[in-house]
Structure formats: C-alpha cells, structure tokens
Scaffold this motif. Structure first.
Motif, PDB file in Angstrom:
ATOM      1  N   UNK A 119      -0.686  31.839  31.999  1.00  0.00           N
ATOM      2  CA  UNK A 119       0.263  32.288  30.967  1.00  0.00           C
ATOM      3  C   UNK A 119      -0.330  32.206  29.564  1.00  0.00           C
ATOM      4  N   UNK A 120      -1.163  31.195  29.326  1.00  0.00           N
ATOM      5  CA  UNK A 120      -1.798  31.084  28.015  1.00  0.00           C
ATOM      6  C   UNK A 120      -2.852  32.174  27.827  1.00  0.00           C
ATOM      7  N   UNK A 121      -3.528  32.548  28.904  1.00  0.00           N
ATOM      8  CA  UNK A 121      -4.475  33.657  28.816  1.00  0.00           C
ATOM      9  C   UNK A 121      -3.742  34.937  28.435  1.00  0.00           C
ATOM     10  N   UNK A 122      -2.564  35.137  29.022  1.00  0.00           N
ATOM     11  CA  UNK A 122      -1.762  36.321  28.687  1.00  0.00           C
ATOM     12  C   UNK A 122      -1.317  36.276  27.227  1.00  0.00           C
ATOM     13  N   UNK A 123      -0.953  35.092  26.732  1.00  0.00           N
ATOM     14  CA  UNK A 123      -0.545  34.955  25.330  1.00  0.00           C
ATOM     15  C   UNK A 123      -1.715  35.255  24.395  1.00  0.00           C
ATOM     16  N   UNK A 124      -2.901  34.766  24.740  1.00  0.00           N
ATOM     17  CA  UNK A 124      -4.082  35.068  23.927  1.00  0.00           C
ATOM     18  C   UNK A 124      -4.402  36.555  23.956  1.00  0.00           C
ATOM     19  N   UNK A 125      -4.173  37.180  25.117  1.00  0.00           N
ATOM     20  CA  UNK A 125      -4.414  38.614  25.232  1.00  0.00           C
ATOM     21  C   UNK A 125      -3.522  39.391  24.266  1.00  0.00           C
ATOM     22  N   UNK A 126      -2.323  38.857  23.984  1.00  0.00           N
ATOM     23  CA  UNK A 126      -1.434  39.505  23.015  1.00  0.00           C
ATOM     24  C   UNK A 126      -2.107  39.619  21.649  1.00  0.00           C
ATOM     25  N   UNK A 127      -2.882  38.615  21.304  1.00  0.00           N
ATOM     26  CA  UNK A 127      -3.542  38.602  19.988  1.00  0.00           C
ATOM     27  C   UNK A 127      -4.828  39.416  19.973  1.00  0.00           C
TER      28      UNK A 127
END
Length: 245
Positions: A119-127
């Motif tokens: 989930x944190x990888x997905x959040x970083x992908x947002x940026x």
C-alpha cells in the motif's frame, strides 16, 4: 547407503557440485527430512553421498549457514536451526519453502508482509508516476481482464502489475523486497487466480483498475485502501483454494 543418506542420494541428477549439494540439502532441511534441531551426517558420509571433496562440502555448508539454515557446533556437529531463524528473504530458501508446500500460516504471513509495504508503494506511485506509467498500468489491467486466461497466465499478469507498482514507487527497498518475494507471489497469485470464473476475472481487473485510478488522481489514501483490498481478497481466495486441495 540407507536411511536419510539414501534419500539424499536419490534427489539429484547425479551432478556433484557445490550448487547441487546446497540445493539438495537445502530442500531436505526446509522440507523436514532434517527437522530443526537435527544434526546432519558428518562430512565423511556427506562427501561420499554426494561424491564431492571436503573443500566443496565445506563451501556448501558455509552457503547454507549464510542462509541461516544450519550452524556448526563444536563437538556436536552441524545443527539445523529453528524455522524462525531461517532467512526467508533469501531467494533460494523462499523457493524451497514454496516448493515444499504452502499452508495457511505461510499465506497469512506473506499477506501481512505485503500489507506492510505494497500500500505504501502505491501511495509513493501517486507522487512519482508519469503519464507513461499510468498508461502502462492500465495496459496491464486490460490484459488482466482478458477472459481467455488460464490460472498461470492471469497470475503472471497479476504479478507483473504488483512488480510495476513497486518499480513506479522508485523506492529501491520496495523494488528489492518485491523481487525477493517474487517466487512466493507467483505461486500464491496462481492459487488465488479467478481464471475459472468470468465474473471474478472482471472483478479482479476492476479492483486493480481502481488502484490505477487512485494513482492517476494522486489520491494516496485511496491508493493504499484499494491495494489493501486487492491483497486481502487474494489472501482469502488463496486460503479457500488450500482448503479445497
């Protein structure tokens, strides 16, 4: 040659080398032929069994020790370590663990690990995702929704999606962790794949599409939540598949 040594002698292709000794003993340890606490046969017996020199055998033992599978004890011998001490992030150990058979605890532990970082990888992908990255992810989602998949092919596409998200995160630790657990993920995703049900294939593709849409809109919380949902649903399907086996 009898007993455990006979078993060892039957597992290989006859090719005696460092790699063969490591792979054969590693599988035997992880598979329980030599359970935690067991003392391995002595160097002389193992050398004769594998047909290798003491030098090759010592190097193989060093490799297994580095993987935290064994430990040499003075005046005791080479002892198999407790499972909790095994280095499951070692690609060989993880592959041997998967090859010896999955169980509910392994599936739960893997899902817990994935929930800690994907989930944190997905959040970083947002940026950090570019328009090309979003297009690439959407292409994978479309490929995932193809109703012509079998279990292996849809699992391969599913795995590609999660590895690409980790890549887009541009976090080297997340990239490395995804690569390390790739073997386990491939097996688990195959078990949880919905290839036998057209509606479930569509649902699977739609759930992954929601992740991409969240990343495209730079909504980090939604990206985390949708990724968690996909991982939890997959773990539930995998547990169900194990129960049916």
């Amino acid at each position: 040659m009898t007993g455990l040594l006979a078993t060892l002698g039957d597992t290989g292709s006859g090719h005696s080398s460092h790699a063969h000794v490591v792979a054969t003993l590693g599988r035997q340890i992880v598979g329980g032929t030599f359970p935690p606490g067991a003392i391995l046969p002595g160097d002389k017996d193992l050398g004769e069994t594998f047909g290798v020199s003491r030098t090759v055998l010592r190097e193989a033992m060093k490799t297994l020790a580095a993987k935290r599978l064994i430990e040499a004890k003075t005046r005791v011998g080479t002892k198999v370590l407790e499972r909790e001490r095994w280095n499951l992030l070692d690609p060989d150990v993880l592959r041997w663990r998967v090859e010896t058979g999955l169980d509910a605890r392994f599936i739960e532990d893997l899902a817990t690990m994935r929930l800690a970082f994907e989930p944190e990888a997905a959040a970083l992908a947002c940026r950090r995702a570019t328009a090309a990255d979003i297009e690439r992810l959407m292409g994978i989602v479309e490929e995932m929704g193809d109703l012509g998949h079998d279990r292996t092919s849809i699992a391969r596409v599913d795995l590609k999606f999660h590895l690409v998200v980790a890549d887009i995160s541009q976090n080297p630790f997340m990239r490395a962790t995804s690569g390390l657990i790739e073997t386990a993920l491939a097996i688990v995703l195959r078990l949880s794949s919905p290839a036998d049900d057209a509606d479930m294939i569509r649902e699977c593709a739609d759930n992954h599409r929601l992740i991409v849409e969240a990343i495209a809109s730079k909504d980090e919380e939604r990206a985390r939540a949708t990724m968690r949902t996909v991982i939890e649903l997959g773990a539930t399907r995998t547990q169900g598949a194990l129960g049916e086996g």
